[in-house]
Motif scaffolding. Structure first.
Motif, PDB file in Angstrom:
ATOM      1  N   ARG A  84       0.734  -1.427  -0.072  1.00 57.61           N
ATOM      2  CA  ARG A  84      -0.001   0.075   0.128  1.00 57.61           C
ATOM      3  C   ARG A  84       0.978   1.319   0.143  1.00 57.61           C
ATOM      4  NH1 ARG A  84      -5.292   1.473   3.301  1.00 57.61           N
ATOM      5  NH2 ARG A  84      -5.825  -0.386   2.197  1.00 57.61           N
ATOM      6  N   TRP A  85       2.037   1.189   0.748  1.00 58.50           N
ATOM      7  CA  TRP A  85       2.855   2.431   0.831  1.00 58.50           C
ATOM      8  C   TRP A  85       3.430   2.920  -0.573  1.00 58.50           C
ATOM      9  CZ3 TRP A  85       0.999   4.187   5.023  1.00 58.50           C
ATOM     10  CH2 TRP A  85       0.386   3.199   5.926  1.00 58.50           C
ATOM     11  N   PHE A  86       3.747   1.851  -1.429  1.00 53.33           N
ATOM     12  CA  PHE A  86       4.116   2.191  -2.632  1.00 53.33           C
ATOM     13  C   PHE A  86       3.023   2.501  -3.477  1.00 53.33           C
ATOM     14  CE2 PHE A  86       7.705  -1.111  -3.029  1.00 53.33           C
ATOM     15  CZ  PHE A  86       8.784  -0.371  -2.803  1.00 53.33           C
ATOM     16  N   ARG A  87       1.855   2.244  -3.461  1.00 55.59           N
ATOM     17  CA  ARG A  87       0.675   2.607  -4.150  1.00 55.59           C
ATOM     18  C   ARG A  87       0.439   4.049  -3.758  1.00 55.59           C
ATOM     19  NH1 ARG A  87      -1.758  -2.435  -3.156  1.00 55.59           N
ATOM     20  NH2 ARG A  87      -3.456  -1.380  -1.890  1.00 55.59           N
ATOM     21  N   GLU A  88       0.495   4.409  -2.372  1.00 58.12           N
ATOM     22  CA  GLU A  88       0.004   5.676  -2.119  1.00 58.12           C
ATOM     23  C   GLU A  88       1.292   6.545  -2.120  1.00 58.12           C
ATOM     24  OE1 GLU A  88      -1.651   5.103   1.857  1.00 58.12           O
ATOM     25  OE2 GLU A  88      -3.178   4.067   1.261  1.00 58.12           O
ATOM     26  N   GLY A  89       2.428   6.371  -2.820  1.00 60.88           N
ATOM     27  CA  GLY A  89       3.552   7.109  -3.003  1.00 60.88           C
ATOM     28  C   GLY A  89       4.263   7.579  -1.432  1.00 60.88           C
ATOM     29  N   ARG A  90       4.116   6.896  -0.732  1.00 61.63           N
ATOM     30  CA  ARG A  90       4.761   7.124   0.970  1.00 61.63           C
ATOM     31  C   ARG A  90       6.195   6.831   0.970  1.00 61.63           C
ATOM     32  NH1 ARG A  90       0.803   8.542   4.624  1.00 61.63           N
ATOM     33  NH2 ARG A  90      -1.373   8.278   3.889  1.00 61.63           N
ATOM     34  N   VAL A  91       6.834   6.110  -0.212  1.00 67.67           N
ATOM     35  CA  VAL A  91       8.327   5.382  -0.059  1.00 67.67           C
ATOM     36  C   VAL A  91       8.954   6.431  -0.846  1.00 67.67           C
ATOM     37  CG1 VAL A  91       9.685   3.540  -0.342  1.00 67.67           C
ATOM     38  CG2 VAL A  91       7.377   3.196   0.103  1.00 67.67           C
ATOM     39  N   PRO A  92      10.069   7.266  -0.180  1.00 69.27           N
ATOM     40  CA  PRO A  92      10.692   8.352  -0.852  1.00 69.27           C
ATOM     41  C   PRO A  92      11.627   7.469  -1.633  1.00 69.27           C
ATOM     42  CG  PRO A  92      11.461   8.044   1.577  1.00 69.27           C
ATOM     43  CD  PRO A  92      10.094   7.063   1.467  1.00 69.27           C
ATOM     44  N   PRO A  93      12.056   8.168  -2.842  1.00 62.01           N
ATOM     45  CA  PRO A  93      12.743   7.486  -3.995  1.00 62.01           C
ATOM     46  C   PRO A  93      14.284   7.205  -3.584  1.00 62.01           C
ATOM     47  CG  PRO A  93      12.538  10.009  -4.321  1.00 62.01           C
ATOM     48  CD  PRO A  93      11.713   9.426  -3.124  1.00 62.01           C
ATOM     49  N   ASP A  94      14.679   7.851  -2.510  1.00 59.81           N
ATOM     50  CA  ASP A  94      16.041   7.438  -1.954  1.00 59.81           C
ATOM     51  C   ASP A  94      16.077   6.655  -0.795  1.00 59.81           C
ATOM     52  OD1 ASP A  94      14.746   9.371  -0.185  1.00 59.81           O
ATOM     53  OD2 ASP A  94      16.724  10.488   0.017  1.00 59.81           O
ATOM     54  N   SER A  95      14.898   5.941  -0.346  1.00 58.69           N
ATOM     55  CA  SER A  95      15.027   5.147   0.826  1.00 58.69           C
ATOM     56  C   SER A  95      15.914   3.886   0.649  1.00 58.69           C
ATOM     57  CB  SER A  95      13.433   4.368   0.889  1.00 58.69           C
ATOM     58  OG  SER A  95      13.179   3.341   1.839  1.00 58.69           O
ATOM     59  N   PRO A  96      16.637   3.641   1.737  1.00 58.35           N
ATOM     60  CA  PRO A  96      17.425   2.510   1.582  1.00 58.35           C
ATOM     61  C   PRO A  96      16.689   1.169   1.484  1.00 58.35           C
ATOM     62  CG  PRO A  96      17.298   3.442   3.938  1.00 58.35           C
ATOM     63  CD  PRO A  96      16.502   4.411   2.946  1.00 58.35           C
ATOM     64  N   LEU A  97      15.575   1.066   1.834  1.00 61.55           N
ATOM     65  CA  LEU A  97      14.805  -0.174   1.674  1.00 61.55           C
ATOM     66  C   LEU A  97      14.578  -0.506   0.184  1.00 61.55           C
ATOM     67  CD1 LEU A  97      11.781   0.537   3.946  1.00 61.55           C
ATOM     68  CD2 LEU A  97      14.010  -0.750   4.498  1.00 61.55           C
ATOM     69  N   LEU A  98      14.684   0.288  -0.915  1.00 61.32           N
ATOM     70  CA  LEU A  98      14.532   0.312  -2.306  1.00 61.32           C
ATOM     71  C   LEU A  98      15.146  -0.896  -2.839  1.00 61.32           C
ATOM     72  CD1 LEU A  98      13.308   3.772  -3.425  1.00 61.32           C
ATOM     73  CD2 LEU A  98      11.846   1.822  -3.444  1.00 61.32           C
ATOM     74  N   PRO A  99      16.463  -0.996  -2.753  1.00 57.90           N
ATOM     75  CA  PRO A  99      17.275  -1.816  -3.529  1.00 57.90           C
ATOM     76  C   PRO A  99      16.755  -3.313  -3.007  1.00 57.90           C
ATOM     77  CG  PRO A  99      18.700  -0.238  -2.382  1.00 57.90           C
ATOM     78  CD  PRO A  99      17.292   0.275  -1.957  1.00 57.90           C
TER      79      PRO A  99
END
Length: 493
Positions: free
Chosen positions: A97-112
């Motif tokens: 949901r947090w992806f769909r709602e745009g709540r994950v910042p583009p530089d989040s260290p979780l993304l990789p």
């Protein structure tokens, strides 16, 4: 550096969120959520898991970097349930949901580690089966003897770097290099890729502020590798993925190589460190090995129970509203599999001190349809590498008290920072080479006539420039570059 109890209390648990906060509404966090980032999680992750278990049961609400909420699955049976029912718990992170709602910042260290990629780890159904078949078929083409030949050769080369000193830091000088050296051979890479891939993969998994840049370096390196292998196949995983009947695209090939590289290196480095620590510090283990009651593979399995290489893994995303471990999970919620916590679940392991010889039912390599397909390569690197090291340095011993050993932790991993040892200094095999090339070749046990799958040995890869996306810390780069150049000079000589 250890934080004070006051600092740990302040940073490990988020303050009570206001009623309108999404985390409050979805997780019922009336008294705050535990953070998997912060001093307490880094200092004592197992202690944190047990406090969460006592507070919430087998499934606990937690916060990830950026205070993004997730569920941490702590129970052994609950991990099996989540991992084994893809109809309820999808691997497709686009469901979050947090992806769909745009709540994950583009530089989040979780993304990789959690951003969707065209790999079997992030897919369900037939598409997952198509890609996973290509990966498992390619990994299974390796001849066990061929893999062990690489492990033995590189183990001797690494020991040559410190044998004459009579002392070494096995964590830094051995464990952190051996898996990547072997993997570069299995993937068909030139040797010079190894040192920088070690640093980049560790940085990415740790979730630091430079993890996105480290990921970019790995992607560029693997993209170039696939481009070259399209024109020149060999006896390696990259070539076999390209040739597989599943018809992988270049993007699918390098994405799966990235998964293999990161997962295999990080887990095997940690497995090597933990197994060596147990051999060097546990009198029962040492006596059992000496007396023949245990073998090194037995020790490896015990470590996989007690100190799995990955503490937690992302992840699953609820495909539907459901319930697990007494917690109501809404569609789109993220779940982390607590591999270490599950292995220590009192419901299935009431006495952690009891040895579990021959028992492979641990969660160290996950479970269900996404169980790690390359786990036996990691086992081979650990038991063959350590067996060779102990044969070469039979009197090796830890040179500091065990309670002075230190660990560093990320949201997924916990690894030993150093393992200083002493032993009787001896001539390195590079020194033996100057006494006679034939003798040195016989001692090293190198078989130039066979490749990793038992066929003809592939031709040496040409030297190629490495991508320059990541700037490594200057001290680490100087140390590892100097060591690597010395090793290459010996090989050329």
């Amino acid at each position: 550096m250890t934080s004070s109890p006051h600092e740990q209390s302040r940073t490990a648990w988020a303050p009570t969120p206001p009623p309108q906060c999404p985390a409050h509404a979805r997780f019922g966090a009336t008294d705050g959520l535990a953070r998997l980032f912060g001093p307490e999680a880094a200092e004592d992750p197992m202690g944190l898991y047990e406090r969460l278990r006592a507070r919430h049961g087998s499934v606990a609400p937690v916060l990830l970097d950026g205070d993004l909420p997730a569920w941490l699955v702590l129970g052994y049976r609950e991990v099996l349930e989540v991992a084994g029912t893809p109809a309820r718990f999808s691997r497709d992170s686009r469901n979050w949901r947090w992806f769909r709602e745009g709540r994950v910042p583009p530089d989040s260290p979780l993304l990789p580690m959690i951003a969707w990629q065209p790999v079997c780890l992030f897919l369900d159904g037939e598409e997952r089966s198509r890609l996973r078949l290509a990966v498992t078929d390619s990994l299974e083409r390796f001849n066990r003897r061929g893999i062990r030949r690489h492990i033995t050769r590189f183990t001797h080369q690494l020991i040559d770097g410190f044998a004459e000193r009579g002392e070494a830091d096995l964590a830094e000088e051995f464990c952190e290099h051996l898996p990547m050296l072997v993997l570069t051979q299995l993937l068909g890479m030139p040797d010079e890729y190894g040192p920088r891939l070690v640093a980049a993969s560790r940085d990415m998994v740790a979730g630091t502020e430079t993890s996105v840049a480290s990921n970019a370096f790995i992607v560029e390196t693997l993209t170039e590798l696939v481009r070259r292998k399209r024109g020149s196949h060999g006896h390696d995983i990259t070539s076999w993925l390209i040739e597989h009947s599943s018809g992988l695209t270049d993007e699918e090939v390098w994405n799966h190589l990235r998964v293999i590289l990161i997962a295999a290196n990080e887990t095997t480095v940690n497995l090597l460190k933990s197994t060596l620590r147990m051999v060097l510090t546990d009198p029962r283990c040492h006596a059992s090995l000496a007396g023949g009651q245990m073998t090194l593979p037995d020790v490896v399995e015990q470590v996989l129970w007690s100190e799995p290489p990955l503490m937690t893994i992302p992840g699953r995303w609820a495909a539907v509203a459901t319930e697990v471990g007494g917690q109501k999970i809404e569609a789109g919620d993220m779940l982390l599999l607590g591999l270490a916590a599950g292995n220590h679940d009192p419901a299935v392991r009431p006495d952690p001190s009891v040895p579990l010889l021959g028992n492979r039912s641990h969660l160290a390599f996950s479970s269900g349809p996404q169980e790690c397909p390359g786990q036996n390569i990691g086992r081979a690197i650990a038991d063959t590498g350590i067996d060779t090291l102990l044969a070469r340095l039979p009197d090796v011993r830890l040179c500091i008290p065990e309670d002075q050993l230190r660990w560093t932790s990320g949201w997924m991993t916990r690894h030993l920072t150093s393992l200083p040892v002493t032993f009787a200094a001896s001539r390195s095999r590079s020194s033996a080479a100057s006494a006679g090339p034939a003798r040195a070749l016989a001692e090293t046990g190198r078989d130039q006539g066979s490749g990793p799958d038992g066929g003809a040995a592939p031709a040496a890869e040409p030297a190629v420039p490495l991508p320059s996306v990541v700037s490594l810390p200057v001290p680490a780069r100087r140390r590892r570059t100097g060591w690597w150049n010395s090793l290459k000079a010996w090989l050329r000589g």
